[in-house]
Design an enzyme around this catalytic site. Structure first.
Site, PDB file in Angstrom:
ATOM      1  N   ARG A  56      -8.358   6.328  14.485  1.00 14.77           N
ATOM      2  CA  ARG A  56      -8.712   7.753  14.457  1.00 14.77           C
ATOM      3  C   ARG A  56      -9.580   8.133  15.657  1.00 14.77           C
ATOM      4  O   ARG A  56      -9.469   9.251  16.169  1.00 14.77           O
ATOM      5  CB  ARG A  56      -9.424   8.097  13.152  1.00 14.77           C
ATOM      6  CG  ARG A  56      -8.462   8.236  11.985  1.00 14.77           C
ATOM      7  CD  ARG A  56      -9.188   8.590  10.710  1.00 14.77           C
ATOM      8  NE  ARG A  56      -8.252   8.966   9.658  1.00 14.77           N
ATOM      9  CZ  ARG A  56      -8.610   9.178   8.394  1.00 14.77           C
ATOM     10  NH1 ARG A  56      -9.875   9.041   8.031  1.00 14.77           N
ATOM     11  NH2 ARG A  56      -7.708   9.530   7.507  1.00 14.77           N
ATOM     12  N   LYS A  99       2.469   5.035  -8.722  1.00 13.43           N
ATOM     13  CA  LYS A  99       2.609   5.968  -9.840  1.00 13.43           C
ATOM     14  C   LYS A  99       3.432   7.200  -9.532  1.00 13.43           C
ATOM     15  O   LYS A  99       3.263   7.835  -8.493  1.00 13.43           O
ATOM     16  CB  LYS A  99       1.212   6.431 -10.269  1.00 13.43           C
ATOM     17  CG  LYS A  99       0.393   5.339 -10.902  1.00 13.43           C
ATOM     18  CD  LYS A  99      -0.904   5.899 -11.381  1.00 13.43           C
ATOM     19  CE  LYS A  99      -1.648   4.884 -12.227  1.00 13.43           C
ATOM     20  NZ  LYS A  99      -2.925   5.442 -12.666  1.00 13.43           N
ATOM     21  N   GLY A 107      -2.508   5.819   4.144  1.00 12.96           N
ATOM     22  CA  GLY A 107      -3.249   4.598   4.460  1.00 12.96           C
ATOM     23  C   GLY A 107      -2.457   3.315   4.210  1.00 12.96           C
ATOM     24  O   GLY A 107      -2.286   2.490   5.100  1.00 12.96           O
ATOM     25  N   GLY A 159      -4.420  11.743   2.562  1.00 18.38           N
ATOM     26  CA  GLY A 159      -4.308  12.868   1.630  1.00 18.38           C
ATOM     27  C   GLY A 159      -3.676  14.108   2.257  1.00 18.38           C
ATOM     28  O   GLY A 159      -2.842  14.773   1.634  1.00 18.38           O
TER      29      GLY A 159
HETATM   30  C1  3PG Z   1      -9.820  10.700   4.795  1.00 23.96           C
HETATM   31  O1  3PG Z   1     -10.315   9.657   5.218  1.00 23.96           O
HETATM   32  O2  3PG Z   1      -8.891  10.735   3.976  1.00 23.96           O
HETATM   33  C2  3PG Z   1     -10.336  12.004   5.343  1.00 23.96           C
HETATM   34  O3  3PG Z   1     -11.322  11.755   6.281  1.00 23.96           O
HETATM   35  C3  3PG Z   1     -10.833  12.895   4.237  1.00 23.96           C
HETATM   36  O4  3PG Z   1     -11.880  12.286   3.556  1.00 23.96           O
HETATM   37  P1  3PG Z   1     -12.173  12.703   2.051  1.00 23.96           P
HETATM   38  O5  3PG Z   1     -10.977  12.216   1.237  1.00 23.96           O
HETATM   39  O6  3PG Z   1     -13.458  12.028   1.666  1.00 23.96           O
HETATM   40  O7  3PG Z   1     -12.261  14.204   2.012  1.00 23.96           O
HETATM   41 MG    MG Z   2      -8.923  10.755   1.466  1.00 19.67          MG
END
Ligand code: 3PG
Ligand code: MG
Length: 397
Positions: free
Chosen positions: A36, A197, A354, A377
């Site tokens: 990142r 899931k 991830g 996310g």
């Molecule tokens: C992540 O690592 O998914 C982003 O930086 C967002 O972080 P968060 O899920 O804690 O909002």
């Molecule tokens: Mg996250």
């Protein structure tokens, strides 16, 4: 709909507040994956080259509004300096007199890093006063944090409405990669969705069956679909209470003209552990004591054929228990096939999340993919068809 890029902004002599996502994994103070950070370097470099002064705004972890030394951004300074090849100064707060003085004193060629925005509880509430305090530090706002754009926070959403705003280079790259995969893609389009899931990926599946030609389902989720088809999966991970929902998805996909591909054969073990004794069986022959941990060779052959017919591939989630050898075989084989087709110019391949990126890196396939998102996310929410608040706020038309 339209957002500006750095090229649309007058940056010379301007303090540019750049929202970045440097929420990188760290073990004993050492950054274990600096992807990142490396991926935001072009934005910082381009701002410096245009005579602007980059001031970095970022969150780190989830400190819940408290100042926590182990979540201070100052520990990332050496990694940032290496990536940017320039000095990085630090302000111990992201608002207030100290930050204002540091921003005012910033010289051309220097970069300023502000402390973790989440040390303020107001950040995650998208508090307008906090946003205004941050906005005072800059002349221009640049959002380069696609991976945090699913959060409507002061530093990702509120502030974009207070200053002339634009997207950074990484944000641009993420948006155009996703647009080419799901916006107006070259068809046929195939999606691979895996993971444990069905319940966490319902919205995703619902959106994808409307958009893609082939939907390949793998991982624990596939077992739930097998159950929906009346197949006994023994002791496999499956959400049996989701079986009617899975059946509805199968029916909806059929009427939408999306072909769902489930494993035709499976790798069955008696324990969830690496190198557990295992055998390959037809998907409907899992013994009562067995556990499906991966897709089998026939399934891989089918996946390969579909990849060969496809022009575009979007991938989220592993096909098996990829963290346990040898149950990473289907994920690796499919990833390498996608990589080879991409290298040959026959496929546009985009992946995110991830676990997915970890699996693609482990197989060596990632470097040949057309695009690997830095987002988890946010990538998922985009694939679900949701509007990301951090992206929407950049729309200044
Ligand atoms: C992540 O690592 O998914 C982003 O930086 C967002 O972080 P968060 O899920 O804690 O909002
Ligand atoms: Mg996250």
């Amino acid at each position: 709909m339209g957002w500006n890029t750095l090229d649309d902004m007058d940056l010379s002599g301007k303090r540019v507040l750049v929202r970045v996502d440097i929420n990188v994994p760290i073990v004993d103070g050492v950054v274990t994956d600096s992807t990142r950070i490396r991926r935001i370097a072009p934005t910082v470099r381009d701002i410096l080259a245009a005579g602007g002064k980059p001031i970095l705004l970022a969150h780190f972890g989830r400190p819940g509004g408290e100042r926590r030394e182990n979540l201070s951004l100052n520990q990332l300074i050496p990694t940032l300096e290496r990536a940017f090849e320039t000095k990085v100064l630090f302000a111990a707060d992201c608002v207030g007199p100290g930050a204002e003085a540091a921003a005012a004193a910033l010289q051309p060629g220097e970069v300023l890093l502000l402390e973790n925005t989440r040390f303020h509880a107001e950040e995650t509430k998208n508090d307008p006063e906090l946003a205004a305090g941050m906005a005072r530090l800059g002349d221009v706002y640049c959002n380069d944090a696609f991976s945090a754009a699913h959060r409507a926070h002061s530093s990702t959403e509120g502030i974009a409405r207070l200053l002339p705003a634009c997207a950074g280079r990484l944000m641009q790259a993420e948006l155009s990669a996703l647009e080419s995969a799901l916006g107006a893609p070259k068809r046929p389009v195939t999606a691979v969705v895996g993971g444990a899931k069905v319940s966490t990926k319902l919205e995703l599946l619902g959106n994808l069956i409307k958009k893609v030609d082939y939907l390949i389902i793998g991982g624990g989720m596939a077992n739930t679909f097998l159950v929906a088809k009346g197949i006994d999966v023994g002791k496999s991970l499956a959400e049996r209470i989701m079986k009617d929902t899975a059946a509805e998805i199968l029916a909806e996909a059929e009427s939408a003209g999306c072909k769902i591909i489930l494993p035709s054969d499976v790798v069955v073990a008696e324990a969830f552990s690496s190198h557990a004794p295992h055998q390959v069986l037809p998907a409907d022959q899992c013994p009562a004591e067995g556990m499906i941990l991966d897709a089998g060779p026939d399934s891989i052959a089918t996946i390969n054929e579909i990849f060969e017919q496809s022009q575009t591939l979007i991938w989220n989630g592993p096909l098996g228990a990829f963290e346990l050898e040898p149950f990473d075989a289907a994920t690796n084989a499919a990833a390498l096939k996608a990589a080879a087709l991409t290298r040959a110019g026959k496929l546009i391949s985009v992946a995110g999340g991830g676990d997915t990126v970890a699996a693609l890196n482990a197989s060596g396939a990632a470097r040949d993919f057309t695009y690997i998102s830095t987002a988890g996310g946010a990538f998922l929410e985009w694939m679900e068809g949701k509007t990301l608040p951090g992206v929407a706020a950049l729309d200044q038309d």
